[in-house]
Design a protein around this motif. Structure first.
Motif, PDB file in Angstrom:
ATOM      1  N   ILE C 112       0.685  -1.394   0.119  1.00 51.36           N
ATOM      2  CA  ILE C 112      -0.014   0.007  -0.159  1.00 51.36           C
ATOM      3  C   ILE C 112       0.902   1.288  -0.163  1.00 51.36           C
ATOM      4  O   ILE C 112       1.913   1.221   0.870  1.00 51.36           O
ATOM      5  CB  ILE C 112      -0.960  -0.130   1.225  1.00 51.36           C
ATOM      6  CG1 ILE C 112      -1.862  -1.111   0.929  1.00 51.36           C
ATOM      7  CG2 ILE C 112      -1.512   1.325   1.310  1.00 51.36           C
ATOM      8  CD1 ILE C 112      -2.860  -1.208   2.208  1.00 51.36           C
ATOM      9  N   VAL C 114       1.908   4.785   0.983  1.00 54.17           N
ATOM     10  CA  VAL C 114       1.759   6.005   2.077  1.00 54.17           C
ATOM     11  C   VAL C 114       2.793   6.929   1.659  1.00 54.17           C
ATOM     12  O   VAL C 114       3.920   6.752   0.939  1.00 54.17           O
ATOM     13  CB  VAL C 114       2.077   5.218   3.407  1.00 54.17           C
ATOM     14  CG1 VAL C 114       0.679   4.075   3.580  1.00 54.17           C
ATOM     15  CG2 VAL C 114       3.358   4.514   3.398  1.00 54.17           C
ATOM     16  N   HIS C 124       4.412   0.660   1.832  1.00 51.60           N
ATOM     17  CA  HIS C 124       4.346   0.309   3.145  1.00 51.60           C
ATOM     18  C   HIS C 124       5.115  -0.957   3.710  1.00 51.60           C
ATOM     19  O   HIS C 124       5.068  -1.772   2.728  1.00 51.60           O
ATOM     20  CB  HIS C 124       2.950   0.204   3.804  1.00 51.60           C
ATOM     21  CG  HIS C 124       2.653   0.247   5.425  1.00 51.60           C
ATOM     22  ND1 HIS C 124       2.590  -0.883   6.147  1.00 51.60           N
ATOM     23  CD2 HIS C 124       2.667   1.232   6.322  1.00 51.60           C
ATOM     24  CE1 HIS C 124       2.198  -0.430   7.268  1.00 51.60           C
ATOM     25  NE2 HIS C 124       2.616   0.769   7.418  1.00 51.60           N
ATOM     26  N   HIS C 126       4.162  -3.434   5.995  1.00 56.40           N
ATOM     27  CA  HIS C 126       3.730  -4.876   6.206  1.00 56.40           C
ATOM     28  C   HIS C 126       2.217  -4.585   5.886  1.00 56.40           C
ATOM     29  O   HIS C 126       1.520  -5.655   6.420  1.00 56.40           O
ATOM     30  CB  HIS C 126       3.888  -5.127   7.764  1.00 56.40           C
ATOM     31  CG  HIS C 126       3.273  -4.065   8.603  1.00 56.40           C
ATOM     32  ND1 HIS C 126       4.076  -3.274   9.365  1.00 56.40           N
ATOM     33  CD2 HIS C 126       1.951  -3.864   8.938  1.00 56.40           C
ATOM     34  CE1 HIS C 126       3.234  -2.559  10.121  1.00 56.40           C
ATOM     35  NE2 HIS C 126       2.029  -2.719   9.950  1.00 56.40           N
ATOM     36  N   SER C 127       1.857  -3.621   4.749  1.00 58.47           N
ATOM     37  CA  SER C 127       0.354  -3.417   4.511  1.00 58.47           C
ATOM     38  C   SER C 127       0.265  -3.778   3.016  1.00 58.47           C
ATOM     39  O   SER C 127       1.087  -3.085   2.223  1.00 58.47           O
ATOM     40  CB  SER C 127      -0.320  -2.296   5.096  1.00 58.47           C
ATOM     41  OG  SER C 127      -0.320  -2.327   6.410  1.00 58.47           O
ATOM     42  N   PHE C 128      -0.739  -4.576   2.454  1.00 61.86           N
ATOM     43  CA  PHE C 128      -0.685  -4.806   1.075  1.00 61.86           C
ATOM     44  C   PHE C 128      -1.959  -5.035   0.747  1.00 61.86           C
ATOM     45  O   PHE C 128      -2.955  -4.775   1.173  1.00 61.86           O
ATOM     46  CB  PHE C 128      -0.174  -6.522   0.986  1.00 61.86           C
ATOM     47  CG  PHE C 128       1.303  -6.782   1.438  1.00 61.86           C
ATOM     48  CD1 PHE C 128       2.263  -6.294   0.575  1.00 61.86           C
ATOM     49  CD2 PHE C 128       1.358  -6.754   2.779  1.00 61.86           C
ATOM     50  CE1 PHE C 128       3.760  -6.677   1.088  1.00 61.86           C
ATOM     51  CE2 PHE C 128       2.837  -7.092   3.293  1.00 61.86           C
ATOM     52  CZ  PHE C 128       3.885  -6.705   2.579  1.00 61.86           C
TER      53      PHE C 128
ATOM     54  N   LEU D 160      -4.569  -6.376   3.281  1.00 56.39           N
ATOM     55  CA  LEU D 160      -3.989  -7.461   4.196  1.00 56.39           C
ATOM     56  C   LEU D 160      -2.725  -6.824   5.240  1.00 56.39           C
ATOM     57  O   LEU D 160      -2.168  -5.890   4.420  1.00 56.39           O
ATOM     58  CB  LEU D 160      -3.289  -8.613   3.221  1.00 56.39           C
ATOM     59  CG  LEU D 160      -2.171  -9.574   3.929  1.00 56.39           C
ATOM     60  CD1 LEU D 160      -3.070 -10.638   4.591  1.00 56.39           C
ATOM     61  CD2 LEU D 160      -1.316  -9.944   2.802  1.00 56.39           C
ATOM     62  N   LYS D 161      -2.669  -7.099   6.418  1.00 57.63           N
ATOM     63  CA  LYS D 161      -1.598  -6.520   7.011  1.00 57.63           C
ATOM     64  C   LYS D 161      -1.042  -7.747   7.842  1.00 57.63           C
ATOM     65  O   LYS D 161      -1.652  -8.595   8.277  1.00 57.63           O
ATOM     66  CB  LYS D 161      -1.715  -5.264   8.043  1.00 57.63           C
ATOM     67  CG  LYS D 161      -2.775  -5.653   9.095  1.00 57.63           C
ATOM     68  CD  LYS D 161      -3.207  -4.201   9.605  1.00 57.63           C
ATOM     69  CE  LYS D 161      -2.269  -3.466  10.290  1.00 57.63           C
ATOM     70  NZ  LYS D 161      -2.973  -2.240  10.886  1.00 57.63           N
ATOM     71  N   THR D 162       0.441  -7.837   7.909  1.00 55.21           N
ATOM     72  CA  THR D 162       0.934  -9.291   8.392  1.00 55.21           C
ATOM     73  C   THR D 162       1.208  -8.939   9.794  1.00 55.21           C
ATOM     74  O   THR D 162       1.675  -9.811  10.463  1.00 55.21           O
ATOM     75  CB  THR D 162       2.384  -9.388   7.573  1.00 55.21           C
ATOM     76  OG1 THR D 162       3.184  -8.039   7.695  1.00 55.21           O
ATOM     77  CG2 THR D 162       2.009  -9.698   6.230  1.00 55.21           C
ATOM     78  N   ARG D 217      -4.590   3.905   3.341  1.00 56.52           N
ATOM     79  CA  ARG D 217      -3.699   4.568   4.092  1.00 56.52           C
ATOM     80  C   ARG D 217      -4.056   4.386   5.383  1.00 56.52           C
ATOM     81  O   ARG D 217      -3.283   4.046   6.448  1.00 56.52           O
ATOM     82  CB  ARG D 217      -3.512   6.048   3.916  1.00 56.52           C
ATOM     83  CG  ARG D 217      -2.671   6.353   2.794  1.00 56.52           C
ATOM     84  CD  ARG D 217      -1.912   7.897   2.892  1.00 56.52           C
ATOM     85  NE  ARG D 217      -3.447   8.575   2.869  1.00 56.52           N
ATOM     86  CZ  ARG D 217      -4.188   9.205   1.665  1.00 56.52           C
ATOM     87  NH1 ARG D 217      -3.855   8.505   0.564  1.00 56.52           N
ATOM     88  NH2 ARG D 217      -5.177  10.067   1.853  1.00 56.52           N
TER      89      ARG D 217
END
Lengths: 291, 291, 291, 291
Positions: C112, C114, C124, C126-128, D160-162, D217
């Motif tokens: 994502i 940012v 980002h 860890h955000s996808f 998705l976030k890990t 975001r």
């Protein structure tokens, strides 16, 4: 960059997902056939691909028109026979066409049940309700329409038995193996099958009905130690019932019904409550053939 | 940027697509129910949403466990009755829960037909084959599980008639109107219906079967001047056959079967050859109600 | 009826639709791989099929466990490399296994976007967000895991151009041909491709990215006289850009955008208003190969 | 059986899944809009339903023609503005029509990236690649096209976030609760959102882009104690960023990524290896509104 040398390999072109309904109105009792058709042609189409020269191409729109037109003139019986008509036509008409195939998915409809004049249930003359399984066929010629390879099949036949199935005796002492054995489980599969013929021609509709009934009956008639064994028995029974068939292929997913762990909540689960797990699933594919 | 003032509006949470199979083994003749369940809860869940305080939330994993556990203890009859059990349970157990709903899609299975000892066809004791239409239900309580709104339905009932249908007399002198009138066409629809009850409780299974049969029979019994008129007749017939039902809603797409233009190829098309056009489609939605 | 002689033909078994996500947390910048895996094994499984003897079978549940376990221990790079690990494992572990295959569909995710500390956009840690095209691979060994046939691919790459495409010069004087020629049409396809390698091993990820970019660029860079010609140019460009690839196959449906007939309403349609017709569609399949 | 008294309730009719592509060719840099449209009309259609009198009906084929024709004459900007044009048109043209709605699903395309003359990447003038998320809108008038209720939305935004997500502090001492708490999990959702406006009119395209960016975001910028809390934060951030919006609704499934139990095989799983479970899933729905 200097041009490299490339060439066209195996290829085909045609029209897919042509939805055709044919209604036969010879009497008040109408007959219908509802099929999705794909036609593809093989041949020497190098000029079109490599040079952008369309001289030897037939428009796929023409393929569509032809399917509808030929369905009017022919298509007197089974999809297999209509497939031969289509393949022969495109081999004759298409420039530089050396072979062709026709694939069918036929939607099955049953007559709606109504009260007859005698108070008995009977199927309505012109009203139908769609069934779940689908009938399939593929006809191919590689010699310009002289000889045909015919394949028939069934899809979306979803069968289930609540007992008379187990899974035991498999490889157990293995690092990643945690599944316990069972001698009473629920077994289900969403069967896809296709078969080839030992004869040049036959009553394809009659054979299909025989296979369709046999698959269901054989599914019920034995204790199943594995989906593989049931698959084999289905194949064996079809080959016994249908001398016209030379071999049959199955794709059978194991539609897992997992006994839900209710013991955590102080409840017993005597094979009553199952989680139907859509993914992943065991998947078996095999041909069963005459020796 | 100064914080603006926002608040939580109408909301619910729960678990969706819980796939549950219940097998009843009271005798050698097993009974099955194969359902996909969704449960949602209403209530004061502001703290969780606005402050990240989960104190009043129940894990949706618990919702899942509960559905399986309660299916073992209850679920003795119809999905409608089980829906009441589920809704009452979550109203009682969930913190700050003021209401809840349970939605069901039930997959229908028929017994596989085999030869009985008397040579007559009969349904097998524990082997089944999946049917196409699905039965649906929705049960909701907004008063903590004291009273329930029940809705039952059917999906994926695909019906077709090859004659006794037309489309004429509609607005013709309009700029964008090009469709010619017809007095003999093929009509098909993929029926979705749902109905509400005039009674607090009844034999939901019996009503469903009555509706299912009536929809099919009424579809066959008239010349249809429009899908709207057929829809209305279906509703009228159901309300006549089922005093338990207060009103019924239909969503009926007009699955167009367009007569293919074969005249271009020197062929006549006497309503024999149709293109089944998947998109777009006419779409009718209506409630039919008691006066 | 006397028993007929049947035997087991070509067959395989395993687990399908195993959904695996691997997260690499070596640094704050996480890496993910999200794949759906199918594994199948070949070998002498006659006893299981014909005699119901499971001794030589491995539970498909074990196949699932193994995929997750081996993903932890290995799966350091591409799906192709992981495929080799899986295939080698099952050849070694499975009783009477002579070969195996592993098939992958990889869901692609982008970081994502940012604002970075420098005011520049950045991905980002860890955000996808999920992308539409999918990456595919198939690895097979028929010799017990000694050598591997590797195939990579792409699915659901939907491309469209609003001009620089025509369709003319094809067979016109034919009974069922009604389509007029055009030198400016809209062309779109939903590309599926797969390719084989000229090398035993390579940087599969780098090759895939190169193919993915090249397919898009080549789609833009020419006047297309036919989908066949564009298909061939795509293949040629990939083979030029990727010496690692020996040949590439495409399945390209012609996603028809039909100019809507507005002249009936007194409106001109200068290639502005199109009906996007989902079915039927032209369908082209071809290999493009090195000479 | 004496006839019962039934009447028509709430109803509408129209055309669904009309696939329309509009290309704007004002310059060499083409602009496209690719939408699927449904139109429905409300009004007094009793005669058609109850008496089979079609006088007051407009053919749904005409609805289709009108959408294409009006797309040529209008549709200058957003789907929301085009929706108002369509709704006003059908309120004016359709006999006895008292209101109407238009619903849109817009497929999003990005320009294919190519090398510009300056060596910089740039979007191609007339070649596009399809994106995954879809833009939606619904416009309705109940007063004959004088005023409109407009709703915009997004579908298939898969995020998705890990890390930076947990689930703890929920109701634990409950019979069916077995899920352990966690302070570091993988969180994913397939977001559907729709919003209403505080203004009669605005730059709908600009608002949509702002929402689309903000949702992504905000998803990245916090530790999430629950999907409910993240949903609320998304709503709050959108309302802050978009004064034009009065309230926003989300449907957010919890796409479960379950840590696979590898300890059974002597392997540690530090949030690396997950089973992506398609069903069942937690499902949250809520409106977030201005106070």
């Amino acid at each position: 960059m200097p041009k490299i040398n490339v060439k066209l390999g195996e290829n085909n072109y045609g029209k897919a997902e042509v939805n055709l309904m044919k209604v036969r109105r010879d009497s008040a009792r109408h007959e219908i056939q509802d099929v999705q058709v794909r036609v593809g042609m093989y041949g020497d189409f190098d000029a079109a691909h490599a040079a952008g020269d369309n001289t030897d191409l037939i428009a796929t729109d023409t393929v569509r028109n032809s399917i509808y037109g030929l369905a009017k003139e022919g298509f007197g019986g089974s999809i297999e026979e209509f497939g031969k008509e289509l393949v022969a036509h495109f081999c004759k008409v298409g420039p530089k066409v050396s072979g062709a195939f026709a694939e069918f998915t036929e939607h099955l409809w049953e007559r709606i049940e109504v009260d007859g004049p005698d108070g008995q249930k009977q199927g309505h003359d012109h009203s139908f309700v769609r069934q779940m399984p689908k009938r399939t066929a593929r006809v191919e010629s590689r010699d310009g329409g002289q000889t045909f390879a015919v394949e028939s099949g069934i899809r979306e036949l979803y069968v289930l038995k609540t007992t008379q199935s187990g899974w035991a005796g498999y490889l157990l002492n293995e690092r990643f193996t945690t599944l316990p054995e069972t001698h009473d489980r629920l077994m289900a599969s969403y069967v896809t099958a296709k078969w080839e013929y030992a004869v040049q021609d036959c009553d394809y509709n009659a054979v299909w009905e025989r296979v369709y009934g046999q698959l269901q009956r054989t599914f019920t008639d034995h204790y199943s130690p594995s989906l593989q064994n049931t698959l084999y028995r289905l194949g064996e029974a079809v080959l016994e019932a249908c001398p016209e068939i030379s071999r049959i292929w199955f794709q059978m997913p194991n539609k897992h019904h997992l006994k839900y762990n209710l013991e955590r909540f102080g409840l017993e689960n005597n094979n009553e409550i199952f989680h139907v797990d859509p993914e992943p699933y065991g998947l078996m594919e095999a041909w069963v053939e005459r020796e």
